[in-house]
Scaffold this motif. Structure first.
Motif, PDB file in Angstrom:
ATOM      1  N   MET A 199       2.629  -0.099 -18.744  1.00 31.18           N
ATOM      2  CA  MET A 199       3.077  -0.031 -17.371  1.00 31.18           C
ATOM      3  C   MET A 199       2.749  -1.362 -16.699  1.00 31.18           C
ATOM      4  SD  MET A 199       1.818   2.699 -14.438  1.00 31.18           S
ATOM      5  CE  MET A 199       3.227   3.466 -13.714  1.00 31.18           C
ATOM      6  N   THR A 200       3.718  -1.927 -15.991  1.00 29.12           N
ATOM      7  CA  THR A 200       3.473  -3.147 -15.234  1.00 29.12           C
ATOM      8  C   THR A 200       3.174  -2.777 -13.786  1.00 29.12           C
ATOM      9  OG1 THR A 200       5.787  -3.437 -14.638  1.00 29.12           O
ATOM     10  CG2 THR A 200       5.042  -4.492 -16.699  1.00 29.12           C
ATOM     11  N   LEU A 201       2.672  -3.727 -13.038  1.00 32.82           N
ATOM     12  CA  LEU A 201       2.372  -3.483 -11.629  1.00 32.82           C
ATOM     13  C   LEU A 201       3.631  -3.074 -10.869  1.00 32.82           C
ATOM     14  CD1 LEU A 201       0.353  -3.446  -9.337  1.00 32.82           C
ATOM     15  CD2 LEU A 201       0.696  -5.917  -9.086  1.00 32.82           C
ATOM     16  N   ILE A 202       4.758  -3.709 -11.136  1.00 34.45           N
ATOM     17  CA  ILE A 202       5.990  -3.362 -10.416  1.00 34.45           C
ATOM     18  C   ILE A 202       6.459  -1.952 -10.786  1.00 34.45           C
ATOM     19  CG2 ILE A 202       7.711  -4.366 -11.982  1.00 34.45           C
ATOM     20  CD1 ILE A 202       7.711  -4.620  -8.148  1.00 34.45           C
ATOM     21  N   GLN A 203       6.220  -1.522 -12.023  1.00 39.22           N
ATOM     22  CA  GLN A 203       6.538  -0.142 -12.404  1.00 39.22           C
ATOM     23  C   GLN A 203       5.631   0.841 -11.657  1.00 39.22           C
ATOM     24  OE1 GLN A 203       6.057  -0.792 -16.637  1.00 39.22           O
ATOM     25  NE2 GLN A 203       8.273  -0.566 -16.986  1.00 39.22           N
ATOM     26  N   LEU A 204       4.377   0.461 -11.444  1.00 45.02           N
ATOM     27  CA  LEU A 204       3.466   1.294 -10.669  1.00 45.02           C
ATOM     28  C   LEU A 204       3.938   1.399  -9.223  1.00 45.02           C
ATOM     29  CD1 LEU A 204       0.798   2.911 -10.575  1.00 45.02           C
ATOM     30  CD2 LEU A 204      -0.336   0.763  -9.993  1.00 45.02           C
ATOM     31  N   VAL A 205       4.381   0.288  -8.659  1.00 47.40           N
ATOM     32  CA  VAL A 205       4.937   0.305  -7.298  1.00 47.40           C
ATOM     33  C   VAL A 205       6.102   1.281  -7.229  1.00 47.40           C
ATOM     34  CG1 VAL A 205       6.194  -1.071  -5.594  1.00 47.40           C
ATOM     35  CG2 VAL A 205       4.161  -2.019  -6.700  1.00 47.40           C
ATOM     36  N   ASP A 206       7.014   1.207  -8.200  1.00 50.66           N
ATOM     37  CA  ASP A 206       8.170   2.111  -8.230  1.00 50.66           C
ATOM     38  C   ASP A 206       7.719   3.567  -8.355  1.00 50.66           C
ATOM     39  OD1 ASP A 206       9.849  -0.073  -8.027  1.00 50.66           O
ATOM     40  OD2 ASP A 206      10.347  -0.113 -10.175  1.00 50.66           O
ATOM     41  N   ALA A 207       6.711   3.819  -9.182  1.00 47.90           N
ATOM     42  CA  ALA A 207       6.217   5.192  -9.366  1.00 47.90           C
ATOM     43  C   ALA A 207       5.579   5.721  -8.083  1.00 47.90           C
ATOM     44  CB  ALA A 207       5.218   5.238 -10.516  1.00 47.90           C
ATOM     45  N   LEU A 208       4.836   4.881  -7.368  1.00 48.12           N
ATOM     46  CA  LEU A 208       4.251   5.304  -6.095  1.00 48.12           C
ATOM     47  C   LEU A 208       5.328   5.591  -5.063  1.00 48.12           C
ATOM     48  CD1 LEU A 208       1.218   2.886  -5.824  1.00 48.12           C
ATOM     49  CD2 LEU A 208       1.100   5.377  -5.944  1.00 48.12           C
ATOM     50  N   THR A 209       6.367   4.764  -5.050  1.00 50.06           N
ATOM     51  CA  THR A 209       7.476   4.984  -4.125  1.00 50.06           C
ATOM     52  C   THR A 209       8.149   6.318  -4.433  1.00 50.06           C
ATOM     53  OG1 THR A 209       7.794   2.617  -3.880  1.00 50.06           O
ATOM     54  CG2 THR A 209       9.639   4.026  -3.246  1.00 50.06           C
ATOM     55  N   ALA A 210       8.345   6.626  -5.706  1.00 52.06           N
ATOM     56  CA  ALA A 210       8.951   7.902  -6.099  1.00 52.06           C
ATOM     57  C   ALA A 210       8.061   9.070  -5.663  1.00 52.06           C
ATOM     58  CB  ALA A 210       9.184   7.935  -7.602  1.00 52.06           C
ATOM     59  N   CYS A 211       6.743   8.918  -5.782  1.00 57.35           N
ATOM     60  CA  CYS A 211       5.827   9.968  -5.326  1.00 57.35           C
ATOM     61  C   CYS A 211       5.973  10.195  -3.830  1.00 57.35           C
ATOM     62  CB  CYS A 211       4.382   9.589  -5.620  1.00 57.35           C
ATOM     63  SG  CYS A 211       3.925   9.557  -7.344  1.00 57.35           S
ATOM     64  N   ALA A 212       6.065   9.120  -3.081  1.00 58.01           N
ATOM     65  CA  ALA A 212       6.179   9.222  -1.628  1.00 58.01           C
ATOM     66  C   ALA A 212       7.476   9.906  -1.221  1.00 58.01           C
ATOM     67  CB  ALA A 212       6.077   7.844  -0.986  1.00 58.01           C
TER      68      ALA A 212
END
Length: 149
Positions: free
Chosen positions: A1-14
């Motif tokens: 997982m890259t940092l940008i993938q983590l950002v995308d995953a957090l956005t999806a959670c929100a």
């Protein structure tokens, strides 16, 4: 997982479970990344590889400040979430857990008198966040959370 993938995953959670913090806020408030191989200091490349399977993002809203922490295993991840710097810390707004890049929802349960009670950050802040005890605090994962691990 890259940092940008983590950002995308957090956005999806929100989007799925709205809260006042989204992926774009993570990049703005990220203060450190700590993986089992060591601590990374800013500035962070969005392409930085988050090499650990077990990751938690924790956020302190009053600063605001976010951290990304990696763990060698589930036991260490749970110990952090349940520990003094975890979700019951009065300054921690939330903790979000991931395993293998997949969001793993959880709730915290503690014993109040003779009954189990779900920990609520809102209730903690309303009651006065300091010096409150959470006896027999434990974590309950969503049934789907560990299918891949």
């Amino acid at each position: 997982m890259t940092l940008i993938q983590l950002v995308d995953a957090l956005t999806a959670c929100a989007v799925a479970d709205p809260w006042p913090f989204d992926g774009s806020d993570l990049l703005e408030t990220l203060s450190r990344i700590a993986m089992t191989a060591g601590v990374l200091e800013p500035p962070f490349s969005p392409e930085v590889e988050l090499s650990d399977r077990f990751i938690v993002v924790d956020h302190a809203g009053h600063v605001p400040e976010s951290s990304v922490r990696g763990f060698a295993g589930r036991t260490e991840l749970e110990a952090f979430i349940l520990g003094p710097a975890g979700l019951t810390n009065p300054f921690t707004t939330f903790c979000v857990a991931f395993v293998d890049g997949i969001y793993c929802p959880f709730r915290l349960i503690y014993v109040d008198g003779a009954r189990d009670v779900e920990f609520s950050k809102a209730a903690q802040l309303d009651r006065g966040p300091f010096k409150h005890e959470y006896p027999k605090l434990r974590i309950e994962w969503s049934p789907a959370a560990w299918r891949r691990s």
